[in-house]
Design a protein around this motif. Structure first.
Motif, PDB file in Angstrom:
ATOM      1  N   TYR B 134       0.834  -1.196   0.000  1.00  0.00           N
ATOM      2  CA  TYR B 134       0.000   0.000   0.000  1.00  0.00           C
ATOM      3  C   TYR B 134       0.869   1.247   0.000  1.00  0.00           C
ATOM      4  O   TYR B 134       0.622   2.190  -0.743  1.00  0.00           O
ATOM      5  CB  TYR B 134      -0.913  -0.006   1.237  1.00  0.00           C
ATOM      6  CG  TYR B 134      -1.609   1.316   1.442  1.00  0.00           C
ATOM      7  CD1 TYR B 134      -2.506   1.792   0.494  1.00  0.00           C
ATOM      8  CD2 TYR B 134      -1.351   2.089   2.561  1.00  0.00           C
ATOM      9  CE1 TYR B 134      -3.126   3.010   0.653  1.00  0.00           C
ATOM     10  CE2 TYR B 134      -1.965   3.311   2.735  1.00  0.00           C
ATOM     11  CZ  TYR B 134      -2.851   3.772   1.786  1.00  0.00           C
ATOM     12  OH  TYR B 134      -3.462   4.981   1.945  1.00  0.00           O
ATOM     13  N   HIS B 135       1.912   1.231   0.810  1.00  0.00           N
ATOM     14  CA  HIS B 135       2.814   2.374   0.877  1.00  0.00           C
ATOM     15  C   HIS B 135       3.424   2.654  -0.498  1.00  0.00           C
ATOM     16  O   HIS B 135       3.411   3.778  -0.990  1.00  0.00           O
ATOM     17  CB  HIS B 135       3.914   2.072   1.895  1.00  0.00           C
ATOM     18  CG  HIS B 135       4.822   3.234   2.151  1.00  0.00           C
ATOM     19  ND1 HIS B 135       6.111   3.083   2.542  1.00  0.00           N
ATOM     20  CD2 HIS B 135       4.617   4.563   2.072  1.00  0.00           C
ATOM     21  CE1 HIS B 135       6.668   4.277   2.685  1.00  0.00           C
ATOM     22  NE2 HIS B 135       5.783   5.179   2.406  1.00  0.00           N
ATOM     23  N   ALA B 138       0.717   3.932  -2.866  1.00  0.00           N
ATOM     24  CA  ALA B 138       0.235   5.260  -2.504  1.00  0.00           C
ATOM     25  C   ALA B 138       1.249   6.317  -2.919  1.00  0.00           C
ATOM     26  O   ALA B 138       0.896   7.349  -3.511  1.00  0.00           O
ATOM     27  CB  ALA B 138      -0.041   5.333  -1.008  1.00  0.00           C
ATOM     28  N   VAL B 139       2.532   6.043  -2.636  1.00  0.00           N
ATOM     29  CA  VAL B 139       3.570   7.003  -3.007  1.00  0.00           C
ATOM     30  C   VAL B 139       3.628   7.143  -4.521  1.00  0.00           C
ATOM     31  O   VAL B 139       3.653   8.251  -5.074  1.00  0.00           O
ATOM     32  CB  VAL B 139       4.937   6.541  -2.447  1.00  0.00           C
ATOM     33  CG1 VAL B 139       6.065   7.336  -3.076  1.00  0.00           C
ATOM     34  CG2 VAL B 139       4.954   6.692  -0.940  1.00  0.00           C
ATOM     35  N   SER B 142       0.610   9.126  -5.745  1.00  0.00           N
ATOM     36  CA  SER B 142       0.590  10.561  -5.486  1.00  0.00           C
ATOM     37  C   SER B 142       1.744  11.256  -6.193  1.00  0.00           C
ATOM     38  O   SER B 142       1.640  12.425  -6.546  1.00  0.00           O
ATOM     39  CB  SER B 142       0.561  10.853  -3.989  1.00  0.00           C
ATOM     40  OG  SER B 142       1.803  10.549  -3.430  1.00  0.00           O
ATOM     41  N   ASN B 143       2.844  10.525  -6.467  1.00  0.00           N
ATOM     42  CA  ASN B 143       3.924  11.123  -7.249  1.00  0.00           C
ATOM     43  C   ASN B 143       3.496  11.380  -8.688  1.00  0.00           C
ATOM     44  O   ASN B 143       4.001  12.271  -9.352  1.00  0.00           O
ATOM     45  CB  ASN B 143       5.148  10.214  -7.262  1.00  0.00           C
ATOM     46  CG  ASN B 143       5.946  10.336  -5.985  1.00  0.00           C
ATOM     47  OD1 ASN B 143       5.671  11.229  -5.174  1.00  0.00           O
ATOM     48  ND2 ASN B 143       6.896   9.451  -5.786  1.00  0.00           N
ATOM     49  N   LYS B 227      -6.197   7.795  -3.080  1.00  0.00           N
ATOM     50  CA  LYS B 227      -5.283   8.874  -3.448  1.00  0.00           C
ATOM     51  C   LYS B 227      -5.719   9.495  -4.770  1.00  0.00           C
ATOM     52  O   LYS B 227      -5.510  10.677  -5.013  1.00  0.00           O
ATOM     53  CB  LYS B 227      -3.869   8.325  -3.630  1.00  0.00           C
ATOM     54  CG  LYS B 227      -3.248   7.846  -2.374  1.00  0.00           C
ATOM     55  CD  LYS B 227      -2.371   8.913  -1.792  1.00  0.00           C
ATOM     56  CE  LYS B 227      -2.459   8.806  -0.285  1.00  0.00           C
ATOM     57  NZ  LYS B 227      -1.983   9.967   0.410  1.00  0.00           N
TER      58      LYS B 227
END
Lengths: 384, 238
Positions: B134-135, B138-139, B142-143, B227
């Motif tokens: 997930y991390h 998500a990163v 959003s990047n 996100k």
């Protein structure tokens, strides 16, 4: 060069700039910490559970067979050694403890299914037990076919109350009291009984041999000095051990020589590796994400040393932020596991400190490594 | 006695001709067998009934642990078991081979703490894996917010973008699955060698882990999609 205003908590502001991401990174560190705690706890469940019996005994020294390194090993010592030990100055008492855990089929009073139970026996007149609840009830063991039952025994041994009657090795046994000792990886429950009853149930056991000798010292006697004297007085078929040595031996046996211990040992290695690696990766990623503001700071005149400090602070904050819920989560896992398995897993301050240091150290290390990368950040890049 | 050469190291040498003691009685290894230790016992020897009665005080000739039954070829084990149950008293249980294995395994997995601990270990690893994936997603999402906003502006539906995130998650998982599998095989072999445990990686275990990975991927993607809601074409100009 501008001196950075001291009151601006730069590291914290960099972290707080993207709160959702901070929450994710923090919780990932928390999960990594919980993973480490639980793997270490699993191994502790194997090794530490084997030890709580010793806490209930009043022993200053132990006498055991040199072939024995756990209750698992059925190696006995001649009871004559206890009489010899009593003659050694400083020894107040040397008491026999009898033990059987294989041929002791206990019949579940409800389901009538049979399972082995650990049986400990002793002379009921001996002041063997340290715990008052055990001491008070031991007096009731004088009657024939009576025993005390450990109420922490696994459920499949049945619902047992004071006065319950069932069978041990197909012979009637009456439970005259309940005690709290706890189970371990091998033993699902414990019965305490008098030596007379023990030999009634296990006639093949030799009365003049016992599993362990419990030595109690005269007030003021030095355990180390008496142990030395005992070693000189007794022949080589008996080993003299302090309680700490005795417990360390049991712990080592479970950790190194049983498959459960070895497998969970691997679990600890893998868990700690993945946990520390995650901490490293998360911090490195966070610093990388902050590279633009960091480059801006550099362009504003902050020195590399100052920036490195900011990065290390950031890493430490992030580590702490994940560590605290991680420790809380670890505690929850321990409590749940103890309730679910009946094993003992001590959430010792030492263990918490070691794992916390490891996680936090890894975060700071990752911060330092990421700070080196920062050198490549060129303020000019900002303009692209 | 026959000595099991797959016994763990600490039981000592396991050669034919070895003379040692069991329960203080002298025994000689006259042959070997290959069985391997269990999760609790570390070694094993096979002896005849006479030796057994001498070695195990309290053992009685008339009482046995298990009776083994071999059927005539072609007979149905279940039917034979039912017939036996009808004839024998209640102090004996009649079990087929599959039932015995099932009981042994259930005994270990459900009643003993070993099973509980290992299962919780699996659950925790799954959680850690999900949070990690997930991390990453998500990163990543959003990047690439700008790119997603562009796609939205170009007329792609949100659902299509969600599909992209799920694909990305699956791609990550499938790319890392093979190296992870190789690593796990190596590790299990190492465990097997040190603990002499039959730590077998069976096809069903690989499938189980693969299935868990897909579930992990789905959960992580669905969460990371939130996100995407923040992806706003107007942001392109911000």
């Amino acid at each position: 060069m501008i001196a950075p205003p001291r009151h601006v908590p730069l590291a914290w502001r960099l972290l707080a700039a993207d709160r959702p991401r901070l929450v994710i990174s923090g919780s990932r560190i928390a999960f990594a910490v919980v993973l480490m705690f639980s793997q270490v706890g699993f191994l502790a469940g194997v090794t530490e559970s084997a030890l709580h019996l010793f806490g209930a005994l009043r022993a200053d020294l132990y006498l055991a067979s040199p072939d024995r390194d756990s209750w698992e090993i059925d190696a006995e010592i001649p009871r004559a050694r206890l009489y010899q030990a009593r003659a050694v100055p400083g020894v107040a008492a040397a008491l026999p403890l009898y033990f059987e855990a294989h041929r002791s089929e206990w019949k579940n009073p409800q389901s009538h299914q049979e399972d082995a139970i650990r049986v400990l026996a002793f002379d009921v007149e001996d002041p063997l037990w340290d715990r008052p609840d055990v001491r008070d009830q031991v007096r009731r063991l004088g009657a024939a076919d009576t025993a005390l039952f450990d109420r922490q025994a696994r459920d499949f041994l049945g619902q047992v109350a004071e006065g319950s009657t069932t069978e041990l090795r197909q012979r009637r046994v009456r439970v005259v009291g309940l005690i709290d000792l706890g189970t371990d990886f091998r033993h699902d429950g414990t019965l305490l009984m008098s030596d007379d009853n023990f030999f009634h149930y296990f006639p093949e056991r030799r009365r003049d041999w016992c599993a362990v000798g419990v030595v109690q010292l005269c007030p003021g006697a030095s355990p180390a000095r008496v142990a030395e004297r005992l070693r000189q007085a007794l022949p080589g078929d008996v080993r003299v051990l302090t309680p700490a040595e005795f417990m360390a031996m049991e712990e080592r046996y479970w950790a190194r020589r049983t498959m459960a211990g070895l497998l969970f040992g691997f679990g600890v290695a893998v868990g700690v590796f993945i946990g520390t690696l995650s901490c490293f990766q998360i911090v490195a990623g966070t610093v990388q994400d902050a590279s633009v503001p960091l480059a801006t700071l550099q362009a504003m005149g902050y020195s590399r040393g100052q920036l490195r400090l900011v990065v290390v602070q950031l890493a430490a904050y992030l580590g702490l932020l994940g560590l605290l819920p991680g420790i809380a989560g670890g505690k929850v896992v321990y409590v749940l596991l103890q309730a679910g398995t009946g094993l003992t897993m001590n959430f010792t301050p030492g263990r918490v400190a070691r794992l916390s240091l490891l996680a936090l150290g890894m975060c700071v290390l990752a911060g330092l490594a990421a700070a080196r990368e920062l050198r490549k950040t060129d303020p000019a890049e900002l303009l692209r | 006695m026959l000595i099991d050469v797959h016994s763990k190291g600490e039981t000592g040498p396991t050669a034919v001709g070895l003379v040692t003691e069991i329960h203080g009685r002298r025994v000689t290894a006259v042959g070997e067998c290959r069985i391997g230790p269990g999760a609790l016992g570390s070694g094993l020897v096979v002896v005849g009934p006479h030796t057994f009665l001498k070695l195990a005080p309290g053992a009685v000739r008339d009482r046995i642990q298990l009776g083994l039954i071999r059927l005539r070829p072609g007979l149905d084990p279940a039917a034979a078991a039912a017939r036996l149950r009808g004839q024998l008293g209640a102090d004996v249980r009649v079990l087929t081979r599959a039932e015995v294995e099932e009981i042994d395994q259930g005994n270990f997995l459900e009643r003993r703490p070993v099973g509980i601990l290992f299962r919780i270990g699996v659950a925790l690893s799954f959680l850690v894996g999900s949070v990690t994936l997930y991390h990453i997603l998500a990163v990543e999402t959003s990047n690439r917010r700008g790119e997603y906003a562009t796609l939205l502006a170009l007329g792609h539906t949100r659902r299509a973008l969600v599909g992209v995130v799920v694909q990305m998650g699956l791609l990550y998982v499938s790319l890392s699955f093979l190296p992870a599998l190789l690593l796990a095989t190596g590790l299990l072999q190492l465990v097997g060698r040190v603990a002499r445990a039959p730590a077998l990686l069976e096809v069903r275990h690989v499938l189980l882990v693969g299935g868990l990975c897909v579930v992990m991927c789905a959960t992580a993607s669905v969460l990371a999609m939130r996100k995407l809601r923040a992806a706003n074409p107007a942001e392109l100009f911000g």
